[in-house]
Design a protein around this motif. Structure first.
Motif, mmCIF file in Angstrom:
data_model
loop_
_atom_site.group_PDB
_atom_site.id
_atom_site.type_symbol
_atom_site.label_atom_id
_atom_site.label_comp_id
_atom_site.label_asym_id
_atom_site.label_seq_id
_atom_site.Cartn_x
_atom_site.Cartn_y
_atom_site.Cartn_z
ATOM 1 N N ALA A 198 -89.785 16.965 9.240
ATOM 2 C CA ALA A 198 -88.865 15.892 8.854
ATOM 3 C C ALA A 198 -87.445 16.435 8.714
ATOM 4 N N VAL A 199 -87.320 17.652 8.158
ATOM 5 C CA VAL A 199 -86.001 18.287 8.036
ATOM 6 C C VAL A 199 -85.432 18.584 9.424
ATOM 7 N N THR A 200 -86.266 19.152 10.290
ATOM 8 C CA THR A 200 -85.830 19.474 11.654
ATOM 9 C C THR A 200 -85.319 18.235 12.375
ATOM 10 N N SER A 201 -86.071 17.146 12.249
ATOM 11 C CA SER A 201 -85.724 15.917 12.957
ATOM 12 C C SER A 201 -84.410 15.320 12.471
ATOM 13 N N VAL A 202 -84.247 15.213 11.146
ATOM 14 C CA VAL A 202 -83.024 14.595 10.636
ATOM 15 C C VAL A 202 -81.809 15.489 10.889
ATOM 16 N N CYS A 203 -82.030 16.787 10.913
ATOM 17 C CA CYS A 203 -80.914 17.700 11.189
ATOM 18 C C CYS A 203 -80.551 17.726 12.669
ATOM 19 N N ARG A 204 -81.514 17.438 13.519
ATOM 20 C CA ARG A 204 -81.262 17.436 14.954
ATOM 21 C C ARG A 204 -80.558 16.160 15.404
ATOM 22 N N THR A 205 -81.010 15.010 14.901
ATOM 23 C CA THR A 205 -80.470 13.741 15.386
ATOM 24 C C THR A 205 -79.582 13.022 14.364
ATOM 25 N N GLY A 206 -79.980 13.082 13.100
ATOM 26 C CA GLY A 206 -79.195 12.420 12.059
ATOM 27 C C GLY A 206 -79.166 10.910 12.164
ATOM 28 N N ASP A 207 -80.053 10.327 12.992
ATOM 29 C CA ASP A 207 -80.039 8.869 13.159
ATOM 30 C C ASP A 207 -80.840 8.190 12.043
ATOM 31 N N GLU A 208 -80.821 6.875 12.045
ATOM 32 C CA GLU A 208 -81.467 6.101 10.977
ATOM 33 C C GLU A 208 -82.977 6.329 10.940
ATOM 34 N N LYS A 209 -83.590 6.429 12.108
ATOM 35 C CA LYS A 209 -85.039 6.617 12.170
ATOM 36 C C LYS A 209 -85.446 7.947 11.544
ATOM 37 N N SER A 210 -84.750 9.028 11.902
ATOM 38 C CA SER A 210 -85.095 10.345 11.350
ATOM 39 C C SER A 210 -84.747 10.424 9.870
ATOM 40 N N ALA A 211 -83.677 9.732 9.474
ATOM 41 C CA ALA A 211 -83.298 9.703 8.056
ATOM 42 C C ALA A 211 -84.378 9.003 7.234
ATOM 43 N N ASP A 212 -84.852 7.877 7.738
ATOM 44 C CA ASP A 212 -85.924 7.145 7.035
ATOM 45 C C ASP A 212 -87.201 7.968 6.974
ATOM 46 N N ALA A 213 -87.478 8.718 8.045
ATOM 47 C CA ALA A 213 -88.683 9.553 8.076
ATOM 48 C C ALA A 213 -88.594 10.672 7.050
ATOM 49 N N PHE A 214 -87.399 11.267 6.919
ATOM 50 C CA PHE A 214 -87.239 12.316 5.917
ATOM 51 C C PHE A 214 -87.391 11.746 4.515
ATOM 52 N N ASP B 146 -74.928 22.751 9.131
ATOM 53 C CA ASP B 146 -75.846 23.797 9.581
ATOM 54 C C ASP B 146 -76.368 24.621 8.401
ATOM 55 N N PHE B 147 -75.484 24.940 7.476
ATOM 56 C CA PHE B 147 -75.880 25.724 6.307
ATOM 57 C C PHE B 147 -76.905 24.949 5.478
ATOM 58 N N THR B 148 -76.624 23.670 5.238
ATOM 59 C CA THR B 148 -77.522 22.845 4.435
ATOM 60 C C THR B 148 -78.865 22.647 5.130
ATOM 61 N N CYS B 149 -78.839 22.479 6.422
ATOM 62 C CA CYS B 149 -80.085 22.272 7.164
ATOM 63 C C CYS B 149 -80.970 23.518 7.116
ATOM 64 N N ALA B 150 -80.356 24.698 7.259
ATOM 65 C CA ALA B 150 -81.135 25.945 7.180
ATOM 66 C C ALA B 150 -81.719 26.119 5.780
ATOM 67 N N TYR B 151 -80.932 25.814 4.780
ATOM 68 C CA TYR B 151 -81.363 25.908 3.384
ATOM 69 C C TYR B 151 -82.517 24.934 3.123
ATOM 70 N N ALA B 152 -82.364 23.694 3.570
ATOM 71 C CA ALA B 152 -83.408 22.682 3.378
ATOM 72 C C ALA B 152 -84.693 23.069 4.094
ATOM 73 N N GLN B 153 -84.559 23.654 5.283
ATOM 74 C CA GLN B 153 -85.744 24.073 6.033
ATOM 75 C C GLN B 153 -86.486 25.185 5.303
ATOM 76 N N ALA B 154 -85.747 26.125 4.729
ATOM 77 C CA ALA B 154 -86.391 27.211 3.982
ATOM 78 C C ALA B 154 -87.131 26.667 2.759
ATOM 79 N N ILE B 155 -86.521 25.722 2.072
ATOM 80 C CA ILE B 155 -87.193 25.099 0.919
ATOM 81 C C ILE B 155 -88.465 24.405 1.371
ATOM 82 N N ALA B 156 -88.360 23.626 2.441
ATOM 83 C CA ALA B 156 -89.511 22.863 2.928
ATOM 84 C C ALA B 156 -90.665 23.784 3.319
ATOM 85 N N ARG B 157 -90.349 24.880 3.983
ATOM 86 C CA ARG B 157 -91.414 25.797 4.409
ATOM 87 C C ARG B 157 -92.061 26.493 3.209
#
Length: 358
Positions: free
Chosen positions: A52-68, A164-175
């Motif tokens: 979910a983090v990967t998807s919202v960070c890659r596209t940032g669209d409404e669908k990926s945001a709702d999924a996250f 990019d910094f926030t996305c990497a940080y969020a991914q580490a938390i998620a994992r």
């Protein structure tokens, strides 16, 4: 003659007091029917977070945001259903604090995260190095702080110099969340692990000397769970009046998930208590307690359904404040019924607040 002898044996052998009861089947029932499935549900929810983090960070669209947002909310709900199980695997390696740094009335997590951003500390972008940092900057509470703004809007994956910094940080938390959840499942599934500590008490072990001691530890964890909901999660937000209310003090209110979390906490305690199947061990004169608890838990859940999220924006509107005031009263009633009435009927050392170390 044999019939008379049998009748005599019944007269001579009084009903064993609750303190002499074997609680091992109750403990086994809770492990099999509640703890293991709840841990598996938590693992299943956290497993979806990295993608979910990967998807919202890659596209940032409404669908990926709702999924996250859905994945995060589901993870919170499943975590709420296990966070009160404060014994054994959840406390090993400080897992509970790593999963969520609560309570945090002084905003320690936010201050530490600000320093991380000021330094652009790249270590938070790798799961292993993040794990070595303060528990305040990892887990669900940290993920909420970096993924949502103070108005409950999702900022993760949105354009900006910090993306990019926030996305990497969020991914580490998620994992790390997913890895910890898998470890909890494995530890509770291990027949030689903490399950054995609870179930072998009557055979003698270093932690518990009887199944009664073991069930007391579990029972008091449930009571402590109720204390947490009322004293840590509800009362600070109520303040001393409607004007003094602090809705930001509700857990996970920043992401708009306060009601989801409170509902999960309460439902978890109720389901865990039900899984112990203590009614048959309770004297007939006290079995009314279970109907009372069902009624009281139901009332509390009804009050929660009347609240409109996000509470940060709606708490002072309509009757929300009064509903939560009544909720606090209901939670105290549930706690008293369990810690005094039910514990007394079963001759358990109830009413113990594990948070105070009594």
């Amino acid at each position: 003659m044999m019939r008379l002898l049998a009748l005599a044996m019944i007269v001579l052998c009084p009903v064993l007091p609750a303190s002499a009861a074997d609680f091992t089947p109750s403990l086994d029932s809770m492990i099999v029917d509640y703890i293991r499935p709840a841990m598996s549900d938590f693992a299943g929810a956290t497993e979806k977070l990295p993608e979910a983090v990967t998807s919202v960070c890659r596209t940032g669209d409404e669908k990926s945001a709702d999924a996250f947002k859905a994945a995060y909310s589901q993870t919170l709900q499943s975590f709420a259903r296990i966070q009160f199980l404060r014994f054994g695997p959840l406390l090993d390696d400080d897992r509970l604090s790593r999963l969520a740094f609560l309570p945090d009335p002084r905003g320690i997590a936010q201050r530490q995260i600000r320093k991380i951003y000021a330094k652009q500390d790249a270590d938070v972008g790798a799961p292993e190095s993040l794990k070595g940092k303060s528990v305040a900057v990892q887990g669900l509470t940290a993920l909420e702080l970096i993924a949502f703004d103070k108005n409950s809007a999702l900022v993760l994956g949105q354009p900006g110099e910090r993306k990019d910094f926030t996305c990497a940080y969020a991914q580490a938390i998620a994992r790390n969340l997913a890895t910890t959840a898998e470890s909890l499942v494995a530890d509770w599934a291990d027949p030689a692990g903490y399950s054995a500590v609870l179930l072998s008490a009557d055979a003698g072990n270093e932690r518990f000397h009887s199944s009664r001691e073991a069930v007391e530890a579990v029972f008091n964890a449930l009571v402590t769970g109720l204390i947490i909901v009322r004293d840590q999660d509800v009362l600070p937000a109520l303040g001393s009046s409607r004007e003094d209310a602090k809705p930001r003090r509700f857990p996970f209110s920043r992401s708009g998930n306060a009601v989801v979390y409170l509902t999960g906490e309460l439902r978890g305690v109720q389901d865990a208590l039900g899984s112990l199947d203590l009614k048959e061990l309770t004297p007939d004169d006290f079995r009314w307690i279970f109907d009372t608890l069902t009624f009281e838990f139901g009332n509390a859940q009804i009050l929660l359904t009347r609240l409109q999220p996000p509470l940060r924006q709606t708490f002072r509107e309509g009757g929300s404040y009064e509903e939560v005031k009544v909720l606090a009263i209901a939670l105290k009633s549930i706690r008293d019924t369990m810690a005094e009435e039910l514990a007394g009927a079963l001759e358990l050392a109830g009413g113990f607040n594990a948070l105070d170390g009594d």
